[in-house]
Design a protein around this motif. Structure first.
Motif, PDB file in Angstrom:
ATOM      1  N   SER A 175       0.834  -1.194   0.000  1.00  0.00           N
ATOM      2  CA  SER A 175       0.000   0.000   0.000  1.00  0.00           C
ATOM      3  C   SER A 175       0.868   1.242   0.000  1.00  0.00           C
ATOM      4  CB  SER A 175      -0.882   0.009   1.239  1.00  0.00           C
ATOM      5  OG  SER A 175      -1.737  -1.091   1.206  1.00  0.00           O
ATOM      6  N   THR A 176       0.339   2.281  -0.590  1.00  0.00           N
ATOM      7  CA  THR A 176       1.057   3.556  -0.598  1.00  0.00           C
ATOM      8  C   THR A 176       0.188   4.614   0.070  1.00  0.00           C
ATOM      9  OG1 THR A 176       0.062   4.199  -2.678  1.00  0.00           O
ATOM     10  CG2 THR A 176       2.119   2.943  -2.809  1.00  0.00           C
ATOM     11  N   GLN A 177       0.803   5.787   0.291  1.00  0.00           N
ATOM     12  CA  GLN A 177       0.031   6.873   0.902  1.00  0.00           C
ATOM     13  C   GLN A 177      -1.106   7.297  -0.020  1.00  0.00           C
ATOM     14  OE1 GLN A 177       1.910  10.097   2.850  1.00  0.00           O
ATOM     15  NE2 GLN A 177       3.550   8.856   3.719  1.00  0.00           N
ATOM     16  N   ASP A 211      -2.885   5.246  -1.833  1.00  0.00           N
ATOM     17  CA  ASP A 211      -3.992   4.318  -1.543  1.00  0.00           C
ATOM     18  C   ASP A 211      -4.741   4.778  -0.301  1.00  0.00           C
ATOM     19  OD1 ASP A 211      -3.205   2.721  -3.619  1.00  0.00           O
ATOM     20  OD2 ASP A 211      -1.903   1.482  -2.364  1.00  0.00           O
ATOM     21  N   THR A 212      -3.968   5.241   0.685  1.00  0.00           N
ATOM     22  CA  THR A 212      -4.596   5.688   1.924  1.00  0.00           C
ATOM     23  C   THR A 212      -5.493   6.893   1.665  1.00  0.00           C
ATOM     24  OG1 THR A 212      -2.651   4.921   3.123  1.00  0.00           O
ATOM     25  CG2 THR A 212      -4.147   6.378   4.318  1.00  0.00           C
ATOM     26  N   THR A 213      -4.999   7.797   0.816  1.00  0.00           N
ATOM     27  CA  THR A 213      -5.820   8.969   0.477  1.00  0.00           C
ATOM     28  C   THR A 213      -7.111   8.538  -0.210  1.00  0.00           C
ATOM     29  OG1 THR A 213      -3.772  10.195   0.157  1.00  0.00           O
ATOM     30  CG2 THR A 213      -5.766  11.206  -0.712  1.00  0.00           C
ATOM     31  N   LEU A 223      -8.568   5.745   0.194  1.00  0.00           N
ATOM     32  CA  LEU A 223      -9.401   5.119   1.229  1.00  0.00           C
ATOM     33  C   LEU A 223     -10.119   6.183   2.063  1.00  0.00           C
ATOM     34  CD1 LEU A 223     -10.230   2.505   2.769  1.00  0.00           C
ATOM     35  CD2 LEU A 223      -8.257   2.888   4.238  1.00  0.00           C
TER      36      LEU A 223
END
Lengths: 216, 163
Positions: free
Chosen positions: A2-4, A6-8, A10
């Motif tokens: 996962s990357t940042q 992906d977090t954004t 999410l």
């Protein structure tokens, strides 16, 4: 991986899915509602008839102490169970204390009348109804607590389930002590306490399955 | 959080963004790989989302938040310890079990008995041959969560097929 980014994504997704939620009642309110229902339930059950020697038994300090310990165990376990549904509010020490109180109460059976020779048939015939009644009486308090935990967010589903089960079954055990006139240690261990242990184990498994699946 | 509980999407987005930073710093102290840190952050955010109704605004936020974060970290450490072994088993066991029984239907029946989310995770990874990244994207969940589902599916299958 996962990357940042992906977090954004999410975060965006979760924020877009956000809808108003109904807050969980506080553990105190939920404990009070559980208690009110169980007291009513116990009153209905006991109104059908109690053990014939109950008045004499209550005059006995040992029986009285046993009932006090069981009541304390039920309260502690119920408090721990409702708290288990809220992250950071878990009260496992209360649960352990409740189990310890129940275990001490269990030792009280050995202070009762001595073992008597019984035919195995008689032993089973008198015991099976007690085990069945214990299981039936435990259904409502245990199910109520499991649903209360299910509505929350238990981080330790198995432990929460075990505590809910222990609470429900110790409650049923206490009721059975007011109903069943048998005081013989072997009867109490085999047909009253063993269902408590089995019920707690089953509730732990149910907790792990049902409450755990809900988190995934 | 109180506003987010009331359905305010913007307040919720801001809160989660702030929390992501806090969680990233928290997990960085315990986990070396950046990818794993991001997985943990995502898993925790998902848990916060699922459990947001349990937060009581009259109480401090941090104990609630870090209880969830600690739990996610504990799960991660447990998974990390067993990941290698179960991933190897994942490659081998179910097929072996089906062969051993001489009935491929056995695996299908066992798969049908699984909860949907677990079955799909298992099918993505082991039947359709997708990567964890692809499967997680299809399911709309984090990679960590998908691994957990696949792990649970594997455990259940193993138990069912060994009966």
């Amino acid at each position: 991986m996962s990357t940042q980014r992906d977090t954004t994504n999410l975060l965006d997704q979760l924020a877009s899915e956000n809808t108003p939620v109904r807050r969980l009642w506080s553990p105190t309110v939920r404990l009070a509602s559980w208690l009110a229902v169980q007291v009513g339930f116990a009153a209905v059950v006991l109104s059908g008839g109690v053990r014939p020697d109950l008045a004499a038994q209550l005059a006995s300090p040992i029986y009285f102490a046993e009932m006090l310990l069981l009541s304390a165990a039920v309260l502690l376990l119920a408090r721990a169970a409702v708290a288990a549904a809220i992250p950071g509010e878990e009260r496992w020490n209360l649960g352990r204390l409740g189990m310890a109180a129940a275990a001490i109460a269990a030792l009280f059976v050995f202070t009762r009348s001595p073992y008597t020779d019984q035919a195995i048939n008689t032993f089973v015939d008198t015991g099976l109804p007690c085990a069945t009644s214990t299981a039936l009486l435990a259904l409502l308090p245990t199910a109520w607590l499991l649903v209360a935990i299910y509505r929350g967010f238990a981080l330790s589903p198995r432990r929460a389930g075990a505590i809910a089960g222990a609470c429900g079954f110790v409650f049923a055990f206490a009721l059975m002590r007011l109903l069943c006139p048998a005081d013989e240690p072997l009867h109490l261990v085999a047909w009253h306490w063993v269902p408590v242990a089995l019920g707690s184990a089953i509730a732990a498994t149910v907790g792990a399955r049902v409450l755990g699946d809900r988190q995934s | 959080m109180a506003r987010a509980q009331g359905g305010d999407g913007d307040a919720y987005r801001d809160l989660l963004e702030n929390l992501a930073g806090v969680l990233r710093r928290y997990f960085s102290k315990h986990v070396r790989a950046d990818d794993d840190v991001e997985d943990l952050v995502q898993d925790t955010l998902l848990s916060i989302h699922r459990g947001r109704h349990t937060y009581d605004p009259s109480r401090p936020f941090e104990p609630w938040l870090f209880a969830i974060a600690r739990n996610t970290k504990t799960d991660y450490l447990r998974r990390t310890l067993s990941r290698q072994s179960w991933e190897i088993l994942l490659e081998e066991q179910p097929e072996q079990a089906a062969d051993a029984e001489g009935s491929p239907n056995l695996l299908s029946e066992a798969l049908e008995a699984l909860p949907d989310s677990q079955r799909r995770a298992f099918e993505h990874l082991k039947i359709e041959g997708r990567s964890v990244e692809e499967a997680a994207a299809i399911e709309g969940t984090s990679q960590g969560n998908l691994r957990v589902r696949a792990h649970r599916a594997y455990r259940s299958l193993k138990a069912m097929l060994s009966k």
